[in-house]
Scaffold this motif. Structure first.
Motif: not given
Length: 318
Positions: A173-201
């Motif tokens: 397994t190569p080194e894998m980096n993370t990205i710090a969480a984004v502050d969504q305070t005050g946003a009218k619409v908030q993102f719940a999560r991002v996922s990777f579709n392993l079944a497709e491309r």
């Protein structure tokens, strides 16, 4: 049908309808490219199409030279289907709608990859060596996907691979980096999560929560993607995904992002939701790599194969 016995004789055929070239695309998609050339001065047919296992393929590249046309029909293939055989047929259509079936090729990504490995093995330049590493690790990605989904295990994408090619596959397994969480305070619409579709491309799904009664058609997502090459060169691209092309279940909006190429798994990305011209979400930052890292513990072999395939693509494409 037979005029005498009524038996079904199958489709009309024309042996002159042949593919110009069949190749494998190593770019954004894992796909086959079936090239067909025709002369517009020939009036027998008014249209042509190519079907794979009964499904009509879309034209990718379209080139013309005088009266000659060269169309490249794209056959995208999911990772777990690399070893599947596709029967691909070129068809000519006359003015009265009669379809004449020409050449049929039985083809798979696996066989195309094996052939391409043999072709590059005859060369000694650095680019060919990198191509071989890319193809071998792509096949490993396919085999890992087959194991993950318990699919066609008797014919893995790597089965039958020559030892010298199998030696190019990375398994750590190569080194894998993370990205710090984004502050969504005050946003009218908030993102719940991002996922990777392993079944497709190579495809990620960003999910946001709308207010009750809101509909996806009122929204659009703007994605900005930053790619850094090994030489330090930085490029940025931006694209818009219309709400009509998104998914919605209740108040959850799903935005599929699939414009990424295999060498862009480590790209930093932001997605912002708009309602009309108003940005209603924070600029949510992520990378496919960071999403995959969150899945590593439960899908170690598959995630490792995906990342090694991506890194081989970075080495080849930049």
């Amino acid at each position: 049908k037979c005029d005498i016995c009524g038996a079904d004789l199958g489709p009309a055929t024309d042996e002159t309808l042949k593919f110009y070239k069949v190749a494998m695309n190593l770019g954004a998609d894992i796909s086959g490219v079936f090239q067909f050339m025709y002369n517009t001065a020939d009036t027998k047919y008014v249209a042509y199409k190519v079907v794979a296992n009964g499904v009509e393929l879309k034209v990718g590249a379209h080139m013309t030279s005088g009266t000659f046309v060269l169309d490249g029909y794209m056959l995208p293939v999911s990772a777990k289907n690399m070893a599947d055989i596709f029967n691909v047929t070129v068809i000519g259509i006359t003015a009265d709608g009669t379809e004449y079936h020409g050449e049929t090729r039985a083809w798979s990504i696996k066989q195309g990859a094996f052939d391409l490995l043999d072709t590059n093995a005859k060369k000694t330049d650095d680019k060919s060596k990198k191509a071989m590493a890319l193809i071998a690790n792509m096949l490993a990605y396919g085999a890992a996907a087959q194991k993950n989904f318990n699919y066609n295990l008797d014919n893995l994408a790597t089965d039958g691979l020559k030892a010298e090619y199998a030696a190019l596959i990375k398994t750590t397994t190569p080194e894998m980096n993370t990205i710090a969480a984004v502050d969504q305070t005050g946003a009218k619409v908030q993102f719940a999560r991002v996922s990777f579709n392993l079944a497709e491309r190579i495809q990620v799904l960003a999910m946001a929560v709308l207010a009750a009664g809101e509909v996806k058609e009122d929204y659009k997502a703007v994605v900005t993607q930053t790619h850094t090459k090994a030489d330090g060169t930085v490029s940025t691209k931006e694209y818009t995904i219309e709400g009509a092309d998104c998914l919605q279940s209740g108040t959850v909006l799903g935005v599929y992002i699939d414009q990424m190429a295999s060498n862009e798994l480590r790209d930093e990305m932001t997605i912002t939701l708009y309602k009309g011209d108003e940005a209603v979400s924070a600029a949510y930052k992520f990378s496919p790599e960071s999403v995959l890292k969150g899945m590593l513990a439960s899908k170690t072999e598959l995630i490792t194969a995906i990342m090694n395939y991506g890194d081989a693509a970075i080495a080849y494409f930049g």
